[in-house]
Design a protein around this motif. Sequence first.
Motif, short mmCIF file in Angstrom:
data_model
loop_
_atom_site.label_atom_id
_atom_site.label_comp_id
_atom_site.label_asym_id
_atom_site.label_seq_id
_atom_site.Cartn_x
_atom_site.Cartn_y
_atom_site.Cartn_z
N GLU A 148 0.83 -1.20 0.00
CA GLU A 148 0.00 0.00 0.00
C GLU A 148 0.87 1.26 0.00
O GLU A 148 0.58 2.23 -0.70
CB GLU A 148 -0.94 -0.01 1.21
CG GLU A 148 -1.97 -1.12 1.15
CD GLU A 148 -2.60 -1.44 2.50
OE1 GLU A 148 -3.64 -2.09 2.52
OE2 GLU A 148 -2.03 -1.03 3.54
N LEU A 149 1.96 1.22 0.77
CA LEU A 149 2.88 2.35 0.81
C LEU A 149 3.57 2.53 -0.54
O LEU A 149 3.76 3.66 -1.00
CB LEU A 149 3.91 2.15 1.91
CG LEU A 149 3.40 2.27 3.35
CD1 LEU A 149 4.46 1.82 4.34
CD2 LEU A 149 2.99 3.71 3.67
N MET A 150 3.94 1.43 -1.18
CA MET A 150 4.57 1.51 -2.50
C MET A 150 3.62 2.16 -3.50
O MET A 150 4.02 3.02 -4.30
CB MET A 150 4.97 0.11 -2.97
CG MET A 150 6.15 -0.48 -2.26
SD MET A 150 7.74 0.17 -2.86
CE MET A 150 7.83 -0.63 -4.47
N GLN A 151 2.37 1.74 -3.46
CA GLN A 151 1.37 2.30 -4.38
C GLN A 151 1.18 3.79 -4.13
O GLN A 151 1.09 4.59 -5.07
CB GLN A 151 0.04 1.56 -4.22
CG GLN A 151 -1.00 1.91 -5.27
CD GLN A 151 -2.26 1.07 -5.12
OE1 GLN A 151 -2.26 0.05 -4.44
NE2 GLN A 151 -3.33 1.50 -5.75
N ALA A 173 9.31 3.36 1.51
CA ALA A 173 8.21 2.64 2.15
C ALA A 173 8.68 1.99 3.45
O ALA A 173 7.95 1.96 4.45
CB ALA A 173 7.64 1.59 1.21
N GLY A 174 9.90 1.47 3.46
CA GLY A 174 10.43 0.85 4.67
C GLY A 174 10.70 1.86 5.77
O GLY A 174 10.41 1.62 6.94
N GLY A 178 4.76 2.36 7.90
CA GLY A 178 3.30 2.31 7.87
C GLY A 178 2.60 3.65 7.92
O GLY A 178 1.37 3.71 7.94
N ASP A 179 3.36 4.76 7.91
CA ASP A 179 2.80 6.10 8.06
C ASP A 179 2.74 6.77 6.69
O ASP A 179 3.77 7.15 6.12
CB ASP A 179 3.69 6.90 9.01
CG ASP A 179 3.16 8.29 9.32
OD1 ASP A 179 2.46 8.87 8.47
OD2 ASP A 179 3.47 8.81 10.41
N ALA A 180 1.54 6.95 6.15
CA ALA A 180 1.36 7.52 4.81
C ALA A 180 1.86 8.97 4.75
O ALA A 180 2.46 9.39 3.76
CB ALA A 180 -0.11 7.45 4.41
#
Length: 205
Positions: A148-151, A173-174, A178-180
Amino acid sequence: MAVSKPLPERMRPDDMAHFLGQTHLTERLRSLMQASRLPSLLFFGPPGCGKSTLALLLARSTGKKYLRLSAPEAGLQHLRRSLAGVEILVLDELHRFSKAQQDFFLPLVESGELTLLATTTENPSFSVTRQLLSRLHVLRLRPLGRSELMQLAQRGAQDLQVQLSDDVLDLLAGVAHGDARSLLNLVEYVAALPGDKRNTEQIKA
């Protein structure tokens, strides 16, 4: 001269179809959007997981007058003045309100005069009064997953009209954990670098 909005704010979706993450809540959110009356809700989860975005999407879906406020900026006097004619309040960081401030909402929520859509990063069992918590439906959100982060990072790069390699996107992303919001800030930072600096080695350095 107009100041451009930060990338995280520009990328905030205005349609549920563009929202990423929280697939465990998909059916619940669909039901809420189709309900004849939206109940008062508390969105609980870590930073950057979409709490405020979901609250805003639900508020807009009703077609009713809504207001967004942040608890650290809103005292009781400000609340009383601001809520005139407002049917839905999107309130960020409910946990920052004292017990007395939280008690202010009890009669409004109880009577249905106000629909409260609040967010918190703190465990509501400890940060929200029992009286108010009993009047809210709690939705627990999760950090965004790697895919989801990659997208989301790809969307951000497209918005900024820059090419970022999959290796760079994966690195960002890493780091975002998890924080957009953190992720999009990182994408904006890397996009501002000279083209020869947009690689994993240079970014790590």
